[in-house]
Enzyme design. Sequence first.
Site, PDB file in Angstrom:
ATOM      1  N   CYS A 193     134.622 -67.985 -35.198  1.00  8.46           N
ATOM      2  CA  CYS A 193     134.314 -69.270 -34.959  1.00  8.46           C
ATOM      3  C   CYS A 193     133.305 -69.776 -35.904  1.00  8.46           C
ATOM      4  CB  CYS A 193     133.819 -69.287 -33.554  1.00  8.46           C
ATOM      5  SG  CYS A 193     134.832 -68.696 -32.132  1.00  8.46           S
ATOM      6  N   SER A 194     133.564 -70.632 -36.690  1.00  7.77           N
ATOM      7  CA  SER A 194     133.052 -70.878 -37.907  1.00  7.77           C
ATOM      8  C   SER A 194     131.924 -72.012 -37.541  1.00  7.77           C
ATOM      9  CB  SER A 194     133.932 -71.409 -38.877  1.00  7.77           C
ATOM     10  OG  SER A 194     134.445 -72.578 -38.395  1.00  7.77           O
ATOM     11  N   GLY A 204     128.867 -71.819 -36.167  1.00 12.39           N
ATOM     12  CA  GLY A 204     127.669 -71.224 -36.184  1.00 12.39           C
ATOM     13  C   GLY A 204     127.099 -70.991 -34.741  1.00 12.39           C
ATOM     14  N   TRP A 205     127.983 -71.112 -33.496  1.00 14.75           N
ATOM     15  CA  TRP A 205     127.567 -70.918 -32.271  1.00 14.75           C
ATOM     16  C   TRP A 205     127.733 -69.412 -31.992  1.00 14.75           C
ATOM     17  CZ3 TRP A 205     128.253 -75.146 -27.996  1.00 14.75           C
ATOM     18  CH2 TRP A 205     127.960 -76.251 -28.609  1.00 14.75           C
ATOM     19  N   ASP A 206     127.534 -68.883 -30.495  1.00 12.70           N
ATOM     20  CA  ASP A 206     127.698 -67.680 -30.267  1.00 12.70           C
ATOM     21  C   ASP A 206     129.159 -67.494 -29.552  1.00 12.70           C
ATOM     22  OD1 ASP A 206     125.277 -66.785 -31.237  1.00 12.70           O
ATOM     23  OD2 ASP A 206     124.358 -67.369 -29.151  1.00 12.70           O
ATOM     24  N   ARG A 207     130.043 -68.345 -29.936  1.00 11.13           N
ATOM     25  CA  ARG A 207     131.583 -68.027 -29.421  1.00 11.13           C
ATOM     26  C   ARG A 207     132.188 -66.941 -29.704  1.00 11.13           C
ATOM     27  NH1 ARG A 207     134.108 -74.010 -29.649  1.00 11.13           N
ATOM     28  NH2 ARG A 207     132.203 -74.522 -30.884  1.00 11.13           N
TER      29      ARG A 207
END
Length: 86
Positions: free
Chosen positions: A58-59, A61-64
Site C-alpha cells: 500500500c503506497s 503511507g498508512w499502516d494498511r
Amino acid sequence: CASSYSGGSAGGCAVPGYNWTASIEATGWLNHIRAILGTAVKVAQFAAVNGFPVLVHCSDGWDRTSQICALAQLLADPFFRTIEGF
C-alpha cells in the site's frame, strides 16, 4: 452520569442532540475497517486456499500493509482463531 449503563446509549450517558453512531460514521473510519477486512479476506483466500503467492503493498503511507498481512495470517490459520491460540 450516575450509572455506567443507561439503557441503550453507546457511551452509557446520553447527551441531548448527540448521535454517537452518526458521528463515527462521519469519520469514514468504518469504511477504512471494511476495506482492511475485505482485503485481508482476499489475501487469505489467495494464499491459504488457492496456494498463490501474494504481495501486499500500500503506497499511501498508512499502516494498511501491516494491518492486512496480520489479519490475513489470523484468518488463514485456524489455530489463532481459538482461545488457546489467542
